[in-house]
Write a protein that holds these residues in place. Structure first.
Motif, PDB file in Angstrom:
ATOM      1  N   LEU A  78      10.917   1.350  -2.576  1.00 29.20           N
ATOM      2  CA  LEU A  78       9.606   0.676  -2.495  1.00 29.20           C
ATOM      3  C   LEU A  78       9.399   0.183  -1.054  1.00 29.20           C
ATOM      4  CD1 LEU A  78       9.298  -1.563  -5.768  1.00 29.20           C
ATOM      5  CD2 LEU A  78       8.536   0.683  -5.288  1.00 29.20           C
ATOM      6  N   SER A  79       8.197   0.202  -0.625  1.00 25.92           N
ATOM      7  CA  SER A  79       8.017  -0.409   0.666  1.00 25.92           C
ATOM      8  C   SER A  79       8.108  -1.786   0.608  1.00 25.92           C
ATOM      9  CB  SER A  79       6.408   0.084   1.152  1.00 25.92           C
ATOM     10  OG  SER A  79       5.627  -0.816   0.206  1.00 25.92           O
ATOM     11  N   LYS A  80       8.139  -2.495   1.961  1.00 23.04           N
ATOM     12  CA  LYS A  80       8.295  -4.089   2.148  1.00 23.04           C
ATOM     13  C   LYS A  80       6.977  -4.746   1.172  1.00 23.04           C
ATOM     14  CE  LYS A  80       8.541  -7.834   5.273  1.00 23.04           C
ATOM     15  NZ  LYS A  80       9.630  -8.586   4.408  1.00 23.04           N
ATOM     16  N   GLY A  81       5.819  -4.127   1.329  1.00 25.45           N
ATOM     17  CA  GLY A  81       4.704  -4.975   0.570  1.00 25.45           C
ATOM     18  C   GLY A  81       4.992  -4.899  -0.863  1.00 25.45           C
ATOM     19  N   MET A  82       5.342  -3.639  -1.378  1.00 27.91           N
ATOM     20  CA  MET A  82       5.548  -3.401  -2.940  1.00 27.91           C
ATOM     21  C   MET A  82       6.795  -4.213  -3.187  1.00 27.91           C
ATOM     22  SD  MET A  82       5.109   0.863  -2.569  1.00 27.91           S
ATOM     23  CE  MET A  82       4.873   1.302  -4.060  1.00 27.91           C
ATOM     24  N   LEU A 116       4.389  -8.281   6.716  1.00 27.00           N
ATOM     25  CA  LEU A 116       3.408  -7.206   5.975  1.00 27.00           C
ATOM     26  C   LEU A 116       2.299  -6.690   6.955  1.00 27.00           C
ATOM     27  CD1 LEU A 116       2.981  -8.887   2.564  1.00 27.00           C
ATOM     28  CD2 LEU A 116       4.750  -7.075   3.287  1.00 27.00           C
ATOM     29  N   ASP A 117       1.918  -5.720   6.803  1.00 28.56           N
ATOM     30  CA  ASP A 117       0.765  -5.015   7.522  1.00 28.56           C
ATOM     31  C   ASP A 117      -0.624  -5.873   7.012  1.00 28.56           C
ATOM     32  OD1 ASP A 117       0.258  -3.901   5.173  1.00 28.56           O
ATOM     33  OD2 ASP A 117       0.903  -1.870   5.749  1.00 28.56           O
ATOM     34  N   PRO A 118      -1.656  -5.594   7.501  1.00 24.94           N
ATOM     35  CA  PRO A 118      -2.973  -6.201   7.354  1.00 24.94           C
ATOM     36  C   PRO A 118      -3.122  -6.066   5.894  1.00 24.94           C
ATOM     37  CG  PRO A 118      -3.030  -5.376   9.383  1.00 24.94           C
ATOM     38  CD  PRO A 118      -1.917  -4.811   9.066  1.00 24.94           C
ATOM     39  N   GLU A 119      -3.114  -4.617   5.446  1.00 29.04           N
ATOM     40  CA  GLU A 119      -3.336  -4.326   4.257  1.00 29.04           C
ATOM     41  C   GLU A 119      -2.581  -5.261   3.206  1.00 29.04           C
ATOM     42  OE1 GLU A 119      -3.840  -0.201   1.468  1.00 29.04           O
ATOM     43  OE2 GLU A 119      -3.993  -0.191   3.917  1.00 29.04           O
ATOM     44  N   GLY A 120      -1.223  -4.935   3.235  1.00 28.58           N
ATOM     45  CA  GLY A 120      -0.118  -5.850   2.399  1.00 28.58           C
ATOM     46  C   GLY A 120      -0.602  -7.337   2.276  1.00 28.58           C
TER      47      GLY A 120
END
Lengths: 241, 307
Positions: A131-135, A161-165
């Motif tokens: 999984l990605s960091k956000g997930m 996290l990126d803006p979306e995350g």
């Protein structure tokens, strides 16, 4: 309700917390602001029973975090900064393990409901390492609310996290607060996040609490300031002087 | 204790999904099979040599040597070496990152905020490792009994089975002491690689350096093997070699293990209970380190500064 009174913590050669007194009311989303090394994580570690205070006391729902630490742990949820969980295990296996440690009954049902709430059901059988960091951060939040805690502590939940995350996590926290009625206490240094979701804020610098109030009161008190950032620097500079 | 079985279960699951760990297990099992094969072919070669000597003696009318006593379990004797070498490394591999890995990944903080006593984390990990090592040794036991039956044509009787079971219990204690050591080091260090390196140094000293030092201090006599017709060196303990040997659990494990697996003819027919009583100090020497190291780990996990 969380009530900290005259909390002091000494490390060798440093006073990490200096007579900190603070109240967080039920249902609030409290943003605890401060520069790196201000004492945010030390305070959070004491609130979550990970660390003992040198002096002072902390009560959560009228239970002392030192004397009643096992009971307090039963009603709190916690998400440390940058938690990686168990990469070889799936999302469900991670949640099942941590849920059982939190004494969740019917753990699989609780996992389904939590993943559903977080919009994460389709990933339940994925290994966490894929999984990605956000997930992963979502899985971290899932484990922290699986047992429906009264109060949720988060240490820099949107860090890295990126803006979306970041927006995703923000929405999730608002939903947890609204749907479960969970009080949220989060350490952060992202002022933009605080203005978007927090009802209350506290500012700490060099172990000392400079301010703790509702965001509305703070904005009224410093109405000549254009942003929370400006308020933050004004309070910080006032102390420095 | 709350949480213990869940932590143990998680350890089991995570370990069996670790490719490096599975590789070490595979090596251990293959080596144990090879060990039985080598042991049985050596015994068969000795028997063939004896039969050849008998044939020659019958033809030439010379004196026939006495019938050799065959101790069937001796074909498993190399297992002792494999436990010392691979078994200990496997235990270290299980333990060196057991605590520090949780600390590094942030999961220790998570576990410590769950309503479980801190001791559960150490005891759960020990239970998990105990199950893994126990399972491995049980599989090894079943494999060995099957191979033993295959090569010798007979199933081991009760006494032979008992000897193998007791040997595996002692091997379990030996491997667990390495696990407990690695776990303790893992509670103390902030770098997993440093913990692994430290434990490997300990393993080298215990398994090779000290035993070789002890060996070098032994006195040697020479004996003629009248079956194979070879001259063999027979080592004898001296006070110094024995004293040095007590510095290494591997030496004591090899001693007890060889007795149990009938590798030493003098003790091959002694009853298991008597053998254990005679070796009680050595057996305790293999069990006590696990207990002490576990207590030290428990003390460590109770400290505030474990994060």
């Amino acid at each position: 309700m969380l009530v900290a009174e005259h909390l002091t913590k000494f490390y060798p050669n440093i006073k990490a917390l200096d007579d900190l007194s603070l109240e967080v009311s039920d249902g609030a989303i409290f943003g605890f602001l401060g520069h790196n090394g201000a004492g945010k994580t030390t305070a959070l570690s004491i609130f979550t029973t990970l660390m003992l205070p040198s002096s002072g006391s902390v009560m959560i729902q009228d239970m002392d975090v030192v004397k009643d630490n096992l009971k307090v742990r039963g009603i709190l949820g916690y998400l440390p900064e940058n938690v990686s969980l168990y990469g070889e295990l799936t999302v469900r296996e991670n949640l099942r393990f941590l849920g059982r440690l939190s004494e969740v009954r019917k753990v699989d049902q609780a996992i389904d409901a939590t993943l559903e709430m977080l919009g994460f059901s389709q990933w339940s059988d994925s290994k966490v390492k894929t999984l990605s960091k956000g997930m992963r951060q979502r899985v971290g939040i899932a484990q922290s609310i699986l047992h429906k805690p009264k109060i949720l502590f988060l240490d820099e939940p949107t860090s890295g996290l990126d803006p979306e995350g970041t927006a995703d996590i923000r929405d999730i926290l608002l939903r947890i607060n609204a749907e479960l009625g969970t009080t949220i206490f989060m350490n952060t240094h992202m002022l933009s996040e605080v203005t978007k979701i927090c009802t209350d804020i506290g500012i700490i610098s060099h172990g000392r609490l400079l301010l703790a109030d509702t965001l509305k009161n703070v904005e009224t008190q410093y109405k000549d300031c254009k942003s929370l950032e400006e308020i933050y620097f004004r309070i910080g500079n006032g102390v420095a002087q | 204790m709350t949480g213990l079985k869940y932590i143990a279960g998680k350890e089991l699951k995570a370990s069996f999904r670790n490719k490096e760990f599975l590789l070490i297990i595979a090596v251990f099992l293959v080596m144990s099979i090879v060990s039985v094969y080598i042991g049985s072919t050596t015994k068969n070669a000795e028997l063939k040599a004896y039969e050849s000597i008998i044939a020659t003696a019958t033809t030439t009318g010379t004196e026939v040597p006495t019938t050799p006593v065959i101790f069937p379990l001796a074909i498993l004797k190399n297992l002792v070496e494999y436990v010392v070498m691979i078994g200990a490394v496997l235990a270290i591999f299980l333990g060196y990152d057991a605590f520090q890995g949780e600390r590094q990944g942030g999961t220790l903080r998570l576990m410590l905020t769950k309503p479980i006593p801190r001791e559960s984390i150490i005891l759960g990990k020990l239970l998990g490792a105990g199950l893994i090592i126990g399972l491995l040794l049980t599989v090894t036991l079943l494999f060995n009994i099957a191979l033993f039956a295959y090569y010798t044509g007979v199933f081991p009787d009760f006494v032979e089975t008992l000897r193998v079971v007791v040997f595996l219990l002692i091997a379990f204690a030996y491997m667990m002491s390495f696990y407990a050591g690695a776990l303790y080091v893992s509670t103390k260090t902030r770098e997993s690689s440093y913990g692994f390196l430290l434990m490997m140094v300990v393993w080298i000293f215990i398994s090779f350096v000290i035993p070789q030092l002890a060996e070098s201090q032994k006195s040697y006599a020479y004996a003629i093997n009248n079956i194979a017709g070879t001259i063999a060196q027979v080592p004898g303990e001296t006070v110094l070699s024995s004293a040095i040997g007590w510095l290494s659990p591997a030496v004591q494990f090899k001693s007890v293990g060889s007795d149990l697996l009938q590798a030493v003819s003098e003790t091959a027919t002694i009853r298991v209970d008597r053998l254990l009583v005679a070796n009680i100090a050595k057996v305790m020497y293999l069990i006590v380190p696990s207990v002490v190291l576990t207590l030290l780990s428990l003390r460590e996990v109770k400290k505030e500064a474990i994060l």
